[in-house]
Motif scaffolding. Structure first.
Motif, mmCIF file in Angstrom:
data_model
loop_
_atom_site.group_PDB
_atom_site.id
_atom_site.type_symbol
_atom_site.label_atom_id
_atom_site.label_comp_id
_atom_site.label_asym_id
_atom_site.label_seq_id
_atom_site.Cartn_x
_atom_site.Cartn_y
_atom_site.Cartn_z
ATOM 1 N N CYS A 1 0.852 -1.191 0.000
ATOM 2 C CA CYS A 1 0.000 0.000 0.000
ATOM 3 C C CYS A 1 0.891 1.245 0.000
ATOM 4 O O CYS A 1 1.775 1.370 0.857
ATOM 5 C CB CYS A 1 -0.906 0.003 1.234
ATOM 6 N N THR B 1 -2.478 -6.203 0.279
ATOM 7 C CA THR B 1 -3.550 -5.470 -0.394
ATOM 8 C C THR B 1 -4.331 -6.436 -1.270
ATOM 9 O O THR B 1 -3.834 -7.498 -1.637
ATOM 10 C CB THR B 1 -3.000 -4.318 -1.261
ATOM 11 N N ARG C 1 -6.925 -1.585 -6.510
ATOM 12 C CA ARG C 1 -6.570 -2.317 -5.287
ATOM 13 C C ARG C 1 -7.157 -1.621 -4.067
ATOM 14 O O ARG C 1 -7.424 -0.427 -4.073
ATOM 15 C CB ARG C 1 -5.052 -2.405 -5.155
ATOM 16 N N TYR C 2 -7.281 -2.429 -3.010
ATOM 17 C CA TYR C 2 -7.832 -1.959 -1.742
ATOM 18 C C TYR C 2 -6.923 -2.441 -0.622
ATOM 19 O O TYR C 2 -6.457 -3.580 -0.623
ATOM 20 C CB TYR C 2 -9.249 -2.533 -1.556
ATOM 21 N N CYS C 3 -6.654 -1.550 0.343
ATOM 22 C CA CYS C 3 -5.845 -1.919 1.495
ATOM 23 C C CYS C 3 -6.775 -2.121 2.693
ATOM 24 O O CYS C 3 -7.406 -1.160 3.152
ATOM 25 C CB CYS C 3 -4.816 -0.833 1.802
ATOM 26 N N ARG D 1 -7.721 3.105 -1.455
ATOM 27 C CA ARG D 1 -7.853 2.487 -2.772
ATOM 28 C C ARG D 1 -6.816 3.128 -3.683
ATOM 29 O O ARG D 1 -6.572 4.322 -3.610
ATOM 30 C CB ARG D 1 -9.252 2.708 -3.337
#
Length: 159
Positions: free
Chosen positions: A3, A11, A29-31, A37
């Motif tokens: 991230c 992530t 992507r998402y953490c 994001r």
């Protein structure tokens, strides 16, 4: 993928799709640690390229450096981002397909000049002024004269 906000290494990919020109995969992507994001791009790299500088140094080729120099040349110019991206992709593909791992900086500069000449004339002159190390206004005059087909000794005619 780490991230960029909190440096968490776990992530999650939420969406993957090809980029507009199909030269990369765009991943959203998402953490889960910080909730951020972000987007990453995955590109095919045919070979590791090394740039041979004029002073003899060898440095790894950096696509980002090419992007930054074009951003400077094209600053405030009416050129669509996808055309710039296609030009960058074309230059990188040509470099990778040359069959050499070591590319001299002059070759890269010539490819950029070729691309900019057809993309935007003002950006072409801006880039040339740095690439060819213009020192005086007369250097611009000579370059523009060659570009437009006007000889140096003809001078400029005022309306």
């Amino acid at each position: 993928m780490r991230c960029p906000f909190c440096q968490n290494e776990d992530t999650q990919v939420k969406d993957s799709r090809p980029s507009d020109d199909k030269s990369a995969i765009r991943r959203r992507r998402y953490c889960p640690a910080c909730g951020a994001r972000f987007t990453t791009f995955e590109r095919v790299q045919l070979r590791e390229l090394t740039v041979l500088k004029k002073n003899g140094r060898r440095v790894p080729f950096e696509r980002n450096k090419l992007e930054r120099s074009l951003d400077i040349a094209l600053r405030k110019r009416p050129v669509e981002l996808d055309r710039i991206e296609r030009m960058i992709n074309g230059i990188v593909r040509r470099l990778e397909s040359m069959g050499e791992s070591d590319i001299d900086s002059e070759t890269i500069g010539k490819l950029v000049m070729e691309g900019l000449e057809s993309l935007d004339q003002v950006a072409y002159v801006r880039y040339a002024s740095v690439y060819r190390n213009f020192r005086e206004a007369s250097d611009f005059e000579k370059f523009l004269g060659k570009m437009t087909g006007v000889e140096e000794d003809e001078g400029f005619v005022e309306d």
